[in-house]
Design a protein around this motif. Structure first.
Motif, PDB file in Angstrom:
ATOM      1  N   ILE A   1     -10.727  14.385  -9.108  1.00  0.00           N
ATOM      2  CA  ILE A   1     -11.252  13.460  -8.117  1.00  0.00           C
ATOM      3  C   ILE A   1     -12.026  14.272  -7.082  1.00  0.00           C
ATOM      4  O   ILE A   1     -11.531  15.275  -6.563  1.00  0.00           O
ATOM      5  CB  ILE A   1     -10.125  12.625  -7.465  1.00  0.00           C
ATOM      6  N   LYS A   2     -13.224  13.841  -6.812  1.00  0.00           N
ATOM      7  CA  LYS A   2     -14.034  14.549  -5.832  1.00  0.00           C
ATOM      8  C   LYS A   2     -13.617  14.149  -4.415  1.00  0.00           C
ATOM      9  O   LYS A   2     -12.855  13.224  -4.211  1.00  0.00           O
ATOM     10  CB  LYS A   2     -15.515  14.234  -6.060  1.00  0.00           C
ATOM     11  N   ARG A   3     -14.134  14.861  -3.432  1.00  0.00           N
ATOM     12  CA  ARG A   3     -13.829  14.553  -2.036  1.00  0.00           C
ATOM     13  C   ARG A   3     -14.621  13.326  -1.592  1.00  0.00           C
ATOM     14  O   ARG A   3     -15.580  12.917  -2.260  1.00  0.00           O
ATOM     15  CB  ARG A   3     -14.164  15.754  -1.153  1.00  0.00           C
ATOM     16  N   LYS A   4     -14.234  12.764  -0.477  1.00  0.00           N
ATOM     17  CA  LYS A   4     -14.817  11.523   0.004  1.00  0.00           C
ATOM     18  C   LYS A   4     -16.320  11.640   0.176  1.00  0.00           C
ATOM     19  O   LYS A   4     -17.054  10.733  -0.218  1.00  0.00           O
ATOM     20  CB  LYS A   4     -14.145  11.112   1.312  1.00  0.00           C
TER      21      LYS A   4
ATOM     22  N   GLU B   1     -15.765  10.429  -3.888  1.00  0.00           N
ATOM     23  CA  GLU B   1     -14.430  10.304  -4.504  1.00  0.00           C
ATOM     24  C   GLU B   1     -14.514   9.858  -5.958  1.00  0.00           C
ATOM     25  O   GLU B   1     -13.635   9.147  -6.446  1.00  0.00           O
ATOM     26  CB  GLU B   1     -13.532   9.335  -3.718  1.00  0.00           C
ATOM     27  N   THR B   2     -15.565  10.266  -6.633  1.00  0.00           N
ATOM     28  CA  THR B   2     -15.677   9.886  -8.039  1.00  0.00           C
ATOM     29  C   THR B   2     -14.618  10.604  -8.856  1.00  0.00           C
ATOM     30  O   THR B   2     -14.165  11.689  -8.506  1.00  0.00           O
ATOM     31  CB  THR B   2     -17.073  10.182  -8.592  1.00  0.00           C
ATOM     32  N   ILE B   3     -14.228   9.968  -9.941  1.00  0.00           N
ATOM     33  CA  ILE B   3     -13.127  10.436 -10.766  1.00  0.00           C
ATOM     34  C   ILE B   3     -13.587  10.523 -12.215  1.00  0.00           C
ATOM     35  O   ILE B   3     -14.313   9.647 -12.695  1.00  0.00           O
ATOM     36  CB  ILE B   3     -11.923   9.473 -10.668  1.00  0.00           C
TER      37      ILE B   3
ATOM     38  N   SER C   1      -5.615   9.579  -7.963  1.00  0.00           N
ATOM     39  CA  SER C   1      -5.961   9.111  -6.625  1.00  0.00           C
ATOM     40  C   SER C   1      -5.568  10.182  -5.618  1.00  0.00           C
ATOM     41  O   SER C   1      -4.875  11.144  -5.951  1.00  0.00           O
ATOM     42  CB  SER C   1      -5.267   7.774  -6.310  1.00  0.00           C
ATOM     43  N   ARG C   2      -6.025   9.989  -4.409  1.00  0.00           N
ATOM     44  CA  ARG C   2      -5.690  10.946  -3.356  1.00  0.00           C
ATOM     45  C   ARG C   2      -5.472  10.214  -2.048  1.00  0.00           C
ATOM     46  O   ARG C   2      -6.076   9.164  -1.809  1.00  0.00           O
ATOM     47  CB  ARG C   2      -6.800  11.987  -3.196  1.00  0.00           C
TER      48      ARG C   2
ATOM     49  N   THR D   1      -9.250  17.477   2.691  1.00  0.00           N
ATOM     50  CA  THR D   1     -10.363  16.526   2.582  1.00  0.00           C
ATOM     51  C   THR D   1     -11.626  17.195   2.048  1.00  0.00           C
ATOM     52  O   THR D   1     -12.525  16.512   1.556  1.00  0.00           O
ATOM     53  CB  THR D   1     -10.674  15.901   3.947  1.00  0.00           C
TER      54      THR D   1
ATOM     55  N   ASP E   1      -5.881  11.357   1.659  1.00  0.00           N
ATOM     56  CA  ASP E   1      -6.285  12.461   2.528  1.00  0.00           C
ATOM     57  C   ASP E   1      -5.465  12.497   3.814  1.00  0.00           C
ATOM     58  O   ASP E   1      -5.324  13.562   4.428  1.00  0.00           O
ATOM     59  CB  ASP E   1      -7.776  12.364   2.846  1.00  0.00           C
TER      60      ASP E   1
ATOM     61  N   TRP F   1     -12.259  19.129  -3.970  1.00  0.00           N
ATOM     62  CA  TRP F   1     -12.108  18.369  -5.196  1.00  0.00           C
ATOM     63  C   TRP F   1     -10.745  18.780  -5.760  1.00  0.00           C
ATOM     64  O   TRP F   1     -10.381  19.952  -5.699  1.00  0.00           O
ATOM     65  CB  TRP F   1     -13.174  18.741  -6.216  1.00  0.00           C
TER      66      TRP F   1
END
Lengths: 110, 125
Positions: free
Chosen positions: B51-54, B58-60, B73-74, B30, B76, B33
């Motif tokens: 994808i960045k972390r929450k 979470e921008t992509i 997508s991810r 979590t 966690d 990135w």
């Protein structure tokens, strides 16, 4: 054609030093100190060797060093050893959440 | 020990779809990135997207050639990263690597700290 330019090959004898160049532009290598180098051995996960131009992650021998001048970064491997034979790639942050890579250099230990 | 294990590669026809997975372990997923990087046969590496972390929204972001066709997508809760690929083209043929990137884990820098061994995607009729 890769965004960053590397020589396709480099070589040296055990114990010697070899330097691999990575040439970018004013939008990437010259603009950011976020140049990194990776070692690719066949069948193994790639490994980060240098980041932020000249920093070594824990566990990377100090035989590996990095530098930068303008839009060209360099990786120097000193005291060449047989296990250093691998492919090496550079990367640079290019702004706006964007990264560019080099075309790779095959390092041969003679 | 950090482990990233990609799966889901294979042979697909042009225009087809494929979903790659990357199972992560040995670190706090979590916090990281995550990115995809590919290498076409005989070519250099190409950043595909990340994808960045929450906590960073979470921008992509994607490289231009895959925008509108690929979706990162991810999950966690499952420590898994995904790459959904649609409208595949022959030029998408490559080994696809997942890697940690950027702030949050490892060096905390704008580089790719840890990599998987990759999974091969072949697009051919």
């Amino acid at each position: 054609q890769s965004a960053l330019t590397q020589p396709p090959s480099a070589s040296g004898s055990p114990g010697q030093s070899v330097t691999i160049s990575c040439t970018g532009t004013s939008s990437d290598v010259d603009d950011y100190n976020y140049v990194a180098w990776y070692q690719f051995h066949p069948g193994k996960a790639p490994k980060l060797m240098i980041y932020e131009v000249s920093k070594r992650p824990s566990g990377v021998p100090d035989r590996f060093s990095g530098s930068k001048s303008g839009n060209t970064a360099s990786l120097t491997v000193s005291g060449l050893r047989a296990e250093d034979e691998a492919e090496y790639y550079c990367s640079s942050y290019a702004g706006s959440n964007n990264w560019v890579f080099g075309g790779g250099t095959k390092l041969t230990v003679l | 020990e950090v482990q990233l294990v990609e799966s889901g590669g294979g042979l697909v026809k042009p225009g087809g779809s494929l979903r790659l997975s990357c199972a992560a372990s040995g670190f706090t997923f979590t916090n990281a990135w995550m990115s995809w990087v590919r290498q076409a046969p005989g070519k250099g590496l190409e950043w595909v997207g990340h994808i960045k972390r929450k906590i960073d929204g979470e921008t992509i972001d994607y490289t231009a050639p895959v925008k509108g066709r690929f979706t990162i997508s991810r999950d966690d809760s499952e420590n898994t990263l995904y790459l959904q690929m649609k409208s595949l083209r022959t030029e998408d043929t490559a080994v696809y690597y997942c890697a940690t990137v950027g702030p949050g884990y490892g060096s905390g820098s704008y580089c790719f700290d840890y990599w998987g061994q990759g999974t091969l995607v072949s697009v051919s009729s």
